[in-house]
Write a protein that holds these residues in place. Structure first.
Motif, short mmCIF file in Angstrom:
data_model
loop_
_atom_site.label_atom_id
_atom_site.label_comp_id
_atom_site.label_asym_id
_atom_site.label_seq_id
_atom_site.Cartn_x
_atom_site.Cartn_y
_atom_site.Cartn_z
N UNK A 45 0.80 -1.32 -0.12
CA UNK A 45 0.02 0.02 -0.04
C UNK A 45 0.82 1.29 0.01
N UNK A 46 2.05 1.22 0.78
CA UNK A 46 2.93 2.24 0.91
C UNK A 46 3.43 2.57 -0.57
N UNK A 47 3.91 1.51 -1.17
CA UNK A 47 4.38 1.52 -2.49
C UNK A 47 3.75 2.14 -3.46
N UNK A 48 2.11 1.75 -3.59
CA UNK A 48 1.30 2.41 -4.15
C UNK A 48 0.94 3.81 -3.94
N UNK A 49 1.21 4.14 -2.94
CA UNK A 49 0.85 5.56 -2.65
C UNK A 49 1.88 6.54 -2.63
N UNK A 50 3.21 6.16 -2.65
CA UNK A 50 4.54 6.90 -2.80
C UNK A 50 4.37 7.86 -4.03
N UNK A 51 4.93 8.88 -3.92
CA UNK A 51 5.10 9.82 -5.09
C UNK A 51 6.45 10.32 -5.26
N UNK A 52 6.99 10.56 -6.37
CA UNK A 52 8.32 11.15 -6.60
C UNK A 52 8.26 12.85 -6.29
N UNK A 53 9.36 13.10 -5.50
CA UNK A 53 9.37 14.50 -5.21
C UNK A 53 9.53 15.27 -6.68
N UNK A 54 8.93 16.49 -6.43
CA UNK A 54 8.94 17.31 -7.68
C UNK A 54 10.50 17.82 -7.70
N UNK A 55 10.53 18.36 -8.98
CA UNK A 55 11.72 19.21 -9.48
C UNK A 55 12.20 20.30 -8.68
N UNK A 56 10.87 21.00 -8.23
CA UNK A 56 11.09 22.27 -7.42
C UNK A 56 11.58 21.60 -5.77
N UNK A 57 11.12 20.61 -5.29
CA UNK A 57 11.41 20.24 -3.93
C UNK A 57 12.99 19.63 -4.05
N UNK A 58 13.69 18.86 -5.45
CA UNK A 58 14.96 18.66 -5.40
C UNK A 58 15.68 19.87 -5.40
N UNK A 59 15.16 21.01 -6.02
CA UNK A 59 16.22 22.08 -5.89
C UNK A 59 16.10 22.83 -4.68
N UNK A 60 15.08 22.95 -3.97
CA UNK A 60 15.19 23.54 -2.42
C UNK A 60 16.19 22.64 -1.69
N UNK A 61 15.93 21.28 -1.92
CA UNK A 61 16.77 20.35 -1.09
C UNK A 61 18.54 20.83 -1.46
N UNK A 62 18.66 20.92 -2.53
CA UNK A 62 20.21 21.08 -3.11
C UNK A 62 20.51 22.38 -2.82
N UNK A 63 19.60 23.30 -2.79
CA UNK A 63 20.14 24.88 -2.49
C UNK A 63 20.26 24.70 -0.81
N UNK A 64 19.46 24.38 -0.31
CA UNK A 64 19.76 24.44 1.41
C UNK A 64 20.73 23.76 1.97
N UNK A 65 21.07 22.61 1.21
CA UNK A 65 22.37 21.66 1.60
C UNK A 65 23.77 22.74 1.36
N UNK A 66 23.19 23.57 -0.01
CA UNK A 66 24.81 24.25 -0.10
C UNK A 66 24.90 25.78 0.50
N UNK A 67 24.21 26.38 1.47
CA UNK A 67 24.17 27.26 1.83
C UNK A 67 25.65 27.59 2.63
N UNK A 68 26.07 28.64 2.36
CA UNK A 68 27.51 28.91 2.90
C UNK A 68 27.39 30.64 3.20
#
Length: 220
Positions: A45-68
């Motif tokens: 059930x969890x497999x069927x309900x899972x969704x891929x993160x959006x490109x915007x979410x991936x961008x936010x993750x990458x930017x926040x990890x690179x704050x300096x």
């Protein structure tokens, strides 16, 4: 410069390089189950309900990890001007507060006032100045010779707890004073009277001697 790692994230998520044809339209995220057993109903059930993160979410993750310190001011301005998610603005603000000492050396005060409120900036500046003042005081104390003070405490009547003929008060045996000539410097507590010892250590001499050596050292 912030989005270079996104290509790797997309490759890991979708199994294809950005821009190449997708093998199928439906995204199937992997299910973390043991290969030695079949997945349970809940896992399917969890497999069927899972969704891929959006490109915007991936961008936010990458930017926040690179704050300096070099990009946080620009990121904070972009986040406020472009109405980016509040967690992005909060991440920039948290970094600026924690790394303020580094930022004030690399950026002008005018640039900092554009991204930080005036009251927050004043408190941060006051904290830095107080820290610098404390550091100067510690540095000034290094190498300064402090002459010991001659104790004005008179000897106490009666023998000490360790059997010495003369007993002394706690104030006559502390560090920073000139001790009497017959004092053993590594066992000064043994030169106190019984009542004085109980007042200082809240236990008798016999109870003190029964403690482990490491605990006696801490109490001393």
């Amino acid at each position: 410069q912030f989005l270079q790692p996104v290509q790797h994230n997309l490759l890991m998520l979708f199994g294809t390089r950005p821009g190449s044809p997708r093998p199928c339209a439906h995204f199937s995220p992997p299910v973390l189950v043991s290969p030695s057993r079949s997945p349970s109903t809940k896992e399917w059930y969890m497999h069927s309900q899972a969704e891929a993160p959006t490109l915007q979410d991936l961008c936010w993750r990458t930017i926040k990890a690179g704050i300096n310190a070099g990009n946080v001011l620009d990121l904070s301005l972009y986040a406020s001007q472009l109405n980016l998610p509040l967690d992005m603005q909060g991440a920039c603000r948290a970094y600026m507060i924690s790394a303020y000492c580094l930022l004030r050396d690399r950026h002008s005060k005018e640039a900092l006032t554009q991204v930080l409120d005036s009251d927050v900036l004043e408190r941060l500046e006051a904290a830095v100045l107080d820290s610098e003042r404390s550091a100067l005081e510690r540095k000034a104390a290094l190498g300064r010779v402090v002459e010991p003070v001659v104790s004005q405490q008179a000897p106490l009547a009666g023998p000490s707890v360790a059997g010495h003929l003369q007993a002394y008060s706690h104030e006559a045996l502390i560090s920073g004073v000139v001790w009497p000539t017959n004092i053993n410097p590594i066992c000064r507590e043994g030169h106190m009277s019984g009542a004085e010892f109980i007042r200082v250590f809240s236990m008798s001499w016999d109870q003190f001697r029964a403690l482990p050596a490491w605990k006696r050292s801490i109490l001393k």
